[in-house]
Scaffold this motif. Structure first.
Motif, PDB file in Angstrom:
ATOM      1  N   CYS A 183       0.727  -1.083   0.059  1.00  0.00           N
ATOM      2  CA  CYS A 183       0.038  -0.055   0.044  1.00  0.00           C
ATOM      3  C   CYS A 183       1.617   1.244  -0.161  1.00  0.00           C
ATOM      4  O   CYS A 183       1.668   1.581   1.136  1.00  0.00           O
ATOM      5  CB  CYS A 183      -1.148  -0.164   1.088  1.00  0.00           C
ATOM      6  N   LYS A 184       0.801   1.786  -0.882  1.00  0.00           N
ATOM      7  CA  LYS A 184       1.591   2.952  -1.428  1.00  0.00           C
ATOM      8  C   LYS A 184       1.089   4.252  -0.609  1.00  0.00           C
ATOM      9  O   LYS A 184       1.852   5.138   0.129  1.00  0.00           O
ATOM     10  CB  LYS A 184       2.284   3.628  -2.257  1.00  0.00           C
ATOM     11  N   LYS A 185      -0.181   4.617  -0.569  1.00  0.00           N
ATOM     12  CA  LYS A 185      -1.185   5.466   0.055  1.00  0.00           C
ATOM     13  C   LYS A 185      -1.350   5.180   1.424  1.00  0.00           C
ATOM     14  O   LYS A 185      -2.059   5.729   2.398  1.00  0.00           O
ATOM     15  CB  LYS A 185      -1.948   5.987  -0.836  1.00  0.00           C
ATOM     16  N   TRP A 222     -10.457   0.290  -9.974  1.00  0.00           N
ATOM     17  CA  TRP A 222     -11.676  -0.288  -9.522  1.00  0.00           C
ATOM     18  C   TRP A 222     -12.396   0.927  -9.343  1.00  0.00           C
ATOM     19  O   TRP A 222     -13.808   0.566  -9.000  1.00  0.00           O
ATOM     20  CB  TRP A 222     -11.552   0.042  -7.539  1.00  0.00           C
ATOM     21  N   PRO A 248      -9.152   5.313 -11.826  1.00  0.00           N
ATOM     22  CA  PRO A 248      -8.620   3.837 -11.578  1.00  0.00           C
ATOM     23  C   PRO A 248      -9.290   3.156 -12.034  1.00  0.00           C
ATOM     24  O   PRO A 248     -10.084   3.034 -11.393  1.00  0.00           O
ATOM     25  CB  PRO A 248      -8.459   4.734 -10.040  1.00  0.00           C
ATOM     26  N   ASP A 262      -3.144   2.495   3.922  1.00  0.00           N
ATOM     27  CA  ASP A 262      -4.683   2.149   4.916  1.00  0.00           C
ATOM     28  C   ASP A 262      -5.539   3.067   5.898  1.00  0.00           C
ATOM     29  O   ASP A 262      -5.174   2.286   6.775  1.00  0.00           O
ATOM     30  CB  ASP A 262      -4.081   0.932   5.330  1.00  0.00           C
ATOM     31  N   CYS A 289      -5.904  -1.494   1.025  1.00  0.00           N
ATOM     32  CA  CYS A 289      -5.049  -0.188   0.814  1.00  0.00           C
ATOM     33  C   CYS A 289      -5.713   0.678   0.683  1.00  0.00           C
ATOM     34  O   CYS A 289      -7.184   0.686  -0.203  1.00  0.00           O
ATOM     35  CB  CYS A 289      -4.015  -0.720   0.048  1.00  0.00           C
ATOM     36  N   ASP A 290      -5.115   1.770   0.739  1.00  0.00           N
ATOM     37  CA  ASP A 290      -6.818   3.303   0.400  1.00  0.00           C
ATOM     38  C   ASP A 290      -6.288   3.540  -1.501  1.00  0.00           C
ATOM     39  O   ASP A 290      -7.317   3.888  -2.295  1.00  0.00           O
ATOM     40  CB  ASP A 290      -5.856   4.460   0.859  1.00  0.00           C
ATOM     41  N   ASP A 291      -5.768   2.872  -1.899  1.00  0.00           N
ATOM     42  CA  ASP A 291      -5.710   3.088  -3.543  1.00  0.00           C
ATOM     43  C   ASP A 291      -6.987   2.313  -4.231  1.00  0.00           C
ATOM     44  O   ASP A 291      -7.385   2.784  -5.508  1.00  0.00           O
ATOM     45  CB  ASP A 291      -4.079   1.811  -4.131  1.00  0.00           C
ATOM     46  N   TRP A 292      -7.596   1.563  -3.235  1.00  0.00           N
ATOM     47  CA  TRP A 292      -8.987   0.969  -4.166  1.00  0.00           C
ATOM     48  C   TRP A 292      -9.946   0.952  -3.244  1.00  0.00           C
ATOM     49  O   TRP A 292     -10.967   0.235  -2.899  1.00  0.00           O
ATOM     50  CB  TRP A 292      -8.231  -0.192  -4.795  1.00  0.00           C
ATOM     51  N   ASP A 293      -9.388   1.364  -1.971  1.00  0.00           N
ATOM     52  CA  ASP A 293     -10.450   0.863  -0.500  1.00  0.00           C
ATOM     53  C   ASP A 293     -11.886   2.470  -0.989  1.00  0.00           C
ATOM     54  O   ASP A 293     -11.727   3.487  -1.683  1.00  0.00           O
ATOM     55  CB  ASP A 293     -10.291   1.637   0.308  1.00  0.00           C
TER      56      ASP A 293
END
Length: 485
Positions: A295-297, A472, A470, A299, A306-310
């Motif tokens: 997770c780069k961004k 998602w 993105p 949680d 991860c916030d990337d696709w949450d």
């Protein structure tokens, strides 16, 4: 020369078969890892029922063969003038991967070569010779889809063109006729399936996908006969066959044709986007414990997604979530499982998700429901197939709808990619797929109606065609949901 071709063909076939067997998921009754699964514990059996794409097709076409390398040619600047023959082919095609296939092909045609057409009267000059060759051929061709092998996948574009390369060997039967001022005569006849009847051909084609069933193709093949008598020049050391040094009469065959793709699935393997396999397995991978940080961004709500696709960045602490980070609501009553005291039975929010208790006699009629919204029924790109993680939601919907006296509209939607007409039809198929699932599991058909809204009903409206969203969000837009009538 013929023996060398046979050896080369066998050498190419052995690694091809081995490579093809390693492309499919395998299963074993032994404990894994094993030699068939490459050490993977995520092994599932591959059957015809589990396939998500078609891999068989039938092709046919017609064309013009031109004798190019011979003592008598069909080309004016060679030993002859411009003479056009005819050809036709039909083949059964099997795709092994998205970039490789095998075709069993039958060719029939006639080449015309020399200084005049044998249907015309021969000139008095005996040095001017005309010839024609009627041939039948059966060959096994390898088919490489260079566009799938080399292309950079762009999910916003529709893949409609493909460059194919072909090469293979087979058996060739022919009858070669020669004509001059003394008349026409049969010079050479070769029967099929003889040692001396082997030949090879290779070339390239450009395919255009008209729709999910039909492809159009233009193809150019170079045919290597390995025979100095194919052009109708007679015996190997005849006066005509000594005009050129080459010992193989070869020709070019230019064709146009059509392929009919067989099978019940929406997409064919040769047009399959291999990245879609990655999207299909997101639900499986989302529930696995990761050994490394991905997770780069971060949680923010610490729900394991991860916030990337949450899709729900403020999930309450301790709530169970799905692969998109949305808190679970098993009974679909609007109270998430964390706060629901009756997880499997729907009830109002004010009673913590449990049915209201009353001293009045129990109702004998169906439960009255004014509205219902189901979320989370999502689909892969260009697909109306119900994903495995959708079935718990739909099974709960079966009980919910059967317990009510209302009726519902099943609404299908898509993301913004592809044309409006295509998306409209795709959304209708998605809605009908969910409707048919509910009916097959016990819901009264009179309670359901299915409509498609294409890309006009976006869950994330900011994902217009000019905006790069993105994946998602695109996935969330590809959905089906319910509205109470």
């Amino acid at each position: 020369m013929k023996l060398s071709l046979a050896i080369v063909a066998l050498a190419l076939a052995v690694p091809t078969v081995g490579f093809a067997q390693d492309l499919k998921d395998t299963t074993s009754s032994d404990q894994y890892p094993n030699t068939f699964s490459s050490g993977s514990a995520n092994v599932s059996p591959f059957t015809q029922k589990s396939k998500r794409f078609n891999d068989w097709s039938i092709s046919a076409g017609v064309g013009v063969p031109l004798m190019q390398s011979a003592d008598l040619t069909s080309i004016k600047n060679g030993n002859g003038k411009n003479l056009f023959g005819y050809s036709a082919f039909v083949s059964i095609d099997k795709a092994i991967t998205h970039a490789f296939g095998i075709n069993l092909q039958y060719d029939r045609g006639e080449t015309r070569q020399g200084w005049f057409n044998t249907k015309d009267a021969a000139p008095a000059d005996l040095s001017l010779v005309g010839a024609r060759t009627q041939y039948d051929a059966i060959s096994l061709l390898g088919d490489i889809n260079f566009s799938n092998l080399l292309r950079r996948v762009d999910n916003k574009s529709t893949n409609r063109w493909a460059i194919h390369g072909y090469a293979g060997v087979g058996t060739l039967a022919y009858r070669a006729y020669q004509k001059d001022a003394n008349g026409q005569r049969l010079m050479t006849e070769v029967k099929p399936f003889k040692f001396g009847s082997m030949f090879a051909q290779a070339g390239a084609g450009l395919k255009f996908k008209v729709n999910r069933r039909i492809d159009l193709e233009t193809r150019v093949m170079y045919v290597y006969t390995g025979d100095d008598e194919f052009d109708g020049g007679g015996a190997q050391y005849s006066a005509i066959n000594q005009r050129e040094e080459q010992t193989s009469d070869n020709f070019i065959n230019a064709t146009v044709g059509m392929s009919l793709k067989l099978g019940k699935h929406e997409s064919h393997l040769m047009w399959h986007d291999p990245l879609q396999e990655l999207y299909y397995k997101i639900d499986v991978l989302a529930n696995k414990n990761q050994d490394i940080e991905v997770c780069k961004k971060g949680d923010a709500d610490n729900d394991g997604v991860c916030d990337d696709w949450d899709r729900q960045l403020d999930t309450p602490a301790g709530a169970r979530v799905d692969g998109a980070g949305v808190a679970l609501d098993t009974d679909l009553d609007g109270v998430i499982d964390l706060y629901d005291k009756c997880v499997t039975v729907p009830g109002p929010v004010e009673n913590q998700g449990c049915p209201l208790t009353t001293t009045a006699p129990p109702a004998t009629g169906p439960v009255v429901v004014n509205e219902m919204n189901l979320e989370g029924i999502e689909f892969d790109l260009n697909s109306d197939r119900i994903l495995p993680n959708n079935t718990p939601i739909l099974n709960n919907a079966v009980n919910y709808i059967n317990s009510s006296n209302g009726s519902y509209t099943v609404i299908g939607a898509t993301d913004t990619r592809a044309s409006e007409e295509y998306n409209q039809k795709l959304s209708e198929r998605r809605a009908n797929s969910v409707k048919n699932y509910l009916i097959s599991n016990g819901v009264n058909a009179s309670k359901l109606n299915a409509v498609g809204r294409g890309k006009k009903d976006l869950k994330y409206p900011e994902c217009d065609p000019a905006t790069k969203c993105p994946e998602w969000k695109n996935r969330a837009n590809r959905r089906v949901y319910f509205e109470a009538k």
